[in-house]
Design a protein around this motif. Structure first.
Motif: not given
Length: 282
Positions: A175-179, A182-186, A189-195
């Motif tokens: 929700l925070a990213v889509a609000s 705009v979707v940025r590359p970092w 990467v943050f989502f991958l680190l979250n997993y």
């Protein structure tokens, strides 16, 4: 000309088959051809075609389920046993990879096939909607079947709390990213680190924390720790309650005259404003 849903919708009904054959033969193309072409040309957009297509879809889903039952689950079970993985650790690693791999490759294929026409909102809604479907329909069906086949089965609370909170955090991040639109590359990467953090959390809790808890449940652990404290505090709590009851009653009695005065003054003020209003109207 590329295949476009907007252009296809704007095309006259009698010309749609020709448009699809000229521009959309590669869209949805598989072993049995393009389903877009079949719908507009072979079936002529007839609603009666929905019945055989629905039966065919049900057969494909059944085949997919039997494939997972026959090939995926036994292999994952063997690998988990060989690596001595706990069930929840295997679930968030091996089973998650097997279950999420089609979504990953589908998303990459959609993003790279026509980059100028990619609808990321639709792709994101598909992934989030699939997650919610799993958390509601799939979990509900599993609980229903498990309860009917194994009455009295128990849920290990700590993994449930852990996974529920982690899912809520992941949805909040989406929700925070889509609000901002705009979707940025970092952010990817943050989502991958979250997993990776989630997997590390599962491993740490399962191998280093849960073995210290009786019966492997969070509730039993808390009750065991809290019961001696509550037993020691029970006499003090009762004494506080006995002392607080007369004080509360005395405070209530002392507050009654103040409450009566407040109601009386409020009544007088209401009468005053009512009379003033009538005078202004006169």
């Amino acid at each position: 000309m590329t295949c476009s849903a907007a252009l296809l919708a704007a095309t006259a009904a009698e010309d749609r088959c020709a448009y699809v054959q000229a521009n959309c033969t590669e869209v949805g193309n598989a072993y049995f051809g393009s389903y877009v072409e079949h719908w507009h040309c072979t079936f002529g957009e007839s609603p009666m075609a929905l019945l055989p297509l629905g039966v065919w879809l049900a057969m494909l889903i059944a085949a997919l389920c039997s494939t997972a039952d026959t090939f995926l689950i036994p292999q994952l079970s063997y690998i988990s046993t060989y690596l001595r993985l706990k069930p929840d650790v295997a679930g968030v690693t091996l089973l998650a990879f097997g279950n999420g791999a089609p979504d990953v490759f589908t998303g990459i294929a959609v993003a790279t096939a026509h980059p100028e026409e990619v609808d990321f909102s639709l792709l994101l809604a598909d992934l989030v909607g699939g997650s919610i479907f799993i958390m509601t329909v799939v979990v509900g069906a599993v609980v229903w079947v498990a309860a009917s086949h194994s009455p009295g089965w128990r849920l290990s609370r700590m993994p449930f709390y852990r996974d529920t909170i982690s899912f809520f955090v992941a949805i909040t991040l989406v929700l925070a990213v889509a609000s901002n639109g705009v979707v940025r590359p970092w952010e990817g990467v943050f989502f991958l680190l979250n997993y990776l953090f989630y997997v590390a959390l599962v491993i740490a809790i399962r191998y280093y924390i849960q073995p210290c808890w009786p019966e492997d449940t969070f509730g039993v652990y808390l009750r065991g720790k809290a019961q001696p404290v509550l037993q020691r505090a029970e006499p003090a709590l009762r004494a506080i309650s006995r002392r607080a009851t007369p004080l509360a009653r005395g405070a209530a009695e002392r507050a009654k005259p103040i409450a009566r005065q407040v109601r009386h003054r409020a009544s007088r003020a209401s009468s005053f404003f009512s009379a003033a209003g009538q005078g202004l109207h006169a």
